[in-house]
Design a protein around this motif. Structure first.
Motif, PDB file in Angstrom:
ATOM      1  N   TRP A   1      51.623 -20.549  63.196  1.00 32.08           N
ATOM      2  CA  TRP A   1      51.211 -19.246  62.663  1.00 32.08           C
ATOM      3  C   TRP A   1      52.064 -18.850  61.464  1.00 32.08           C
ATOM      4  CZ3 TRP A   1      47.157 -16.142  63.031  1.00 32.08           C
ATOM      5  CH2 TRP A   1      47.264 -14.821  62.614  1.00 32.08           C
TER       6      TRP A   1
ATOM      7  N   ARG B   1      43.098 -12.421  61.643  1.00 35.31           N
ATOM      8  CA  ARG B   1      43.310 -11.132  62.322  1.00 35.31           C
ATOM      9  C   ARG B   1      42.050 -10.272  62.244  1.00 35.31           C
ATOM     10  NH1 ARG B   1      48.434 -10.826  59.338  1.00 35.31           N
ATOM     11  NH2 ARG B   1      50.193 -11.333  60.720  1.00 35.31           N
TER      12      ARG B   1
ATOM     13  N   ARG C   1      46.029 -15.829  57.500  1.00 33.14           N
ATOM     14  CA  ARG C   1      46.418 -14.985  58.639  1.00 33.14           C
ATOM     15  C   ARG C   1      45.617 -13.692  58.660  1.00 33.14           C
ATOM     16  NH1 ARG C   1      51.894 -16.611  57.619  1.00 33.14           N
ATOM     17  NH2 ARG C   1      52.193 -14.738  56.357  1.00 33.14           N
ATOM     18  N   ASN C   2      45.435 -13.105  57.483  1.00 31.70           N
ATOM     19  CA  ASN C   2      44.722 -11.825  57.424  1.00 31.70           C
ATOM     20  C   ASN C   2      43.260 -11.955  57.844  1.00 31.70           C
ATOM     21  OD1 ASN C   2      46.994 -10.422  56.592  1.00 31.70           O
ATOM     22  ND2 ASN C   2      46.534 -10.626  54.404  1.00 31.70           N
TER      23      ASN C   2
ATOM     24  N   GLY D   1      49.004 -19.479  55.383  1.00 32.67           N
ATOM     25  CA  GLY D   1      49.026 -18.623  54.211  1.00 32.67           C
ATOM     26  C   GLY D   1      48.692 -17.191  54.597  1.00 32.67           C
ATOM     27  N   SER D   2      49.196 -16.236  53.846  1.00 32.00           N
ATOM     28  CA  SER D   2      48.979 -14.822  54.200  1.00 32.00           C
ATOM     29  C   SER D   2      47.499 -14.468  54.213  1.00 32.00           C
ATOM     30  CB  SER D   2      49.734 -13.920  53.220  1.00 32.00           C
ATOM     31  OG  SER D   2      49.310 -14.167  51.877  1.00 32.00           O
ATOM     32  N   LYS D   3      46.726 -15.030  53.292  1.00 33.18           N
ATOM     33  CA  LYS D   3      45.291 -14.755  53.270  1.00 33.18           C
ATOM     34  C   LYS D   3      44.619 -15.285  54.523  1.00 33.18           C
ATOM     35  CE  LYS D   3      41.059 -15.572  50.593  1.00 33.18           C
ATOM     36  NZ  LYS D   3      40.492 -16.207  49.363  1.00 33.18           N
TER      37      LYS D   3
END
Length: 333
Positions: A156, A168, A164-165, A160-162
């Motif tokens: 996790w 979610r 993960r977003n 990449g932040s994108k």
């Protein structure tokens, strides 16, 4: 990590009729299984075999088919990798290399004469020297893989932040359900192709038979993502063997949440880690797919391709490519 309540263990059945596999080598994958090859080729495959003292020490499956005027031996539909399976020997590095070269050369000698031969080797095969020494062109393809020793938290953290977003966001709107039936998956897949005015690149009959077979044999599963009202909006197909789980198929409705496939892949990664299997994203063929998969923070892993072309076939392909529109990114990496 999305949890899937399924205690089914992987099955890895040996080929029975053509020949017993040289099982000790780790490069024997689900794509080498007799039942897989029988379906993917519709029975049109053969096995090169090398024996020592009546014991199989090497094998390599291959196909032969007609493509217009050409006699070709390529990877069957939905079969991502093949290549030689060689029983290892003990001893010095030099002895081991000599053994691999010798057995592979004897396998190559059994391959058919054809206008075009091409296979992608299992990523655990880290050299194709024997093929190069026998006139094959060796090239690099790539896939992404996640180590089975990884923890969900570590995986996790590498996303990449994108990515993960969107996972979610999708998890708040969608419900992931395992055990989608082959009929449900195939009907959904076909409907999405029809909505995009596309045909099945793998062949309807072969894909149907393979999906049914890997689910029935507990060598794979189908995951579905459902939206409000219980509507199926995305689905993926996974297969596995003793060492890896492979992302094989996916489909999504045109109006599905943008993170639906990402959520399903995250769920699949969790199942692979629970089983202590490498998760293999199974390659990419375009910049957009590379960009999407790279967001999962997996390790870029090389897969070697081996190819041998007849003179007339090579000349024809060279002329065709010369007058075709230029590509900025090679397909089928």
């Amino acid at each position: 990590m999305t949890t899937i309540n399924d205690q089914t263990s992987p099955v890895f059945e040996p080929p029975a009729a053509k020949a017993a596999p040289a099982r000790a080598h780790a490069a024997h994958s689900i794509f080498h299984e007799r039942w897989w090859l029988e379906i993917a080729t519709q029975g049109n495959w053969k096995l090169a075999v090398v024996k020592q003292n009546d014991e199989i020490v090497g094998e390599m499956p291959y196909t032969i088919s007609r493509a217009r005027l050409w006699r070709v031996s390529h990877l069957p539909p939905l079969t991502r990798t093949l290549g030689p399976v060689i029983r290892p020997v003990t001893g010095s590095a030099g002895r081991q290399m000599h053994h691999r070269l010798d057995v592979t050369a004897r396998l190559i000698d059994q391959l058919p004469e054809c206008d075009s031969f091409f296979q992608v080797l299992d990523p655990r095969i880290d050299d194709a020297l024997a093929f190069a020494l026998h006139g094959f062109t060796v090239s690099a393809r790539y896939t992404f893989r996640i180590d089975p020793r990884s923890t969900p938290d570590a995986v996790w953290a590498r996303l990449g932040s994108k990515t993960r977003n969107v996972i979610r966001s999708a998890s708040r709107e969608l419900t992931v359900v395992p055990g989608l039936t082959p009929n449900e998956f195939l009907a959904f897949y076909d409907a999405n192709l029809a909505a995009r005015s596309r045909t099945n690149a793998y062949g309807d009959a072969v894909m149907r038979q393979l999906v049914n077979a890997f689910v029935e044999r507990k060598a794979g599963m189908l995951l579905g993502a459902y939206g409000p009202g219980g509507t199926l909006v995305a689905a993926i197909g996974l297969v596995w063997d003793h060492q890896a789980m492979y992302y094989l198929l996916s489909s999504r409705a045109q109006d599905a949440h943008c993170g639906s496939i990402s959520l399903l892949l995250w769920t699949a990664i969790g199942r692979a880690l629970e089983r202590r299997l490498t998760f293999d994203f199974d390659g990419f063929s375009s910049p957009s797919t590379f960009s999407f998969l790279s967001g999962f923070g997996a390790t870029l892993t090389q897969r070697l391709g081996v190819e041998r072309l007849g003179t007339v076939y090579l000349l024809t392909r060279t002329l065709k490519r010369r007058f075709a529109p230029a590509r900025v990114f090679a397909p089928n990496l």
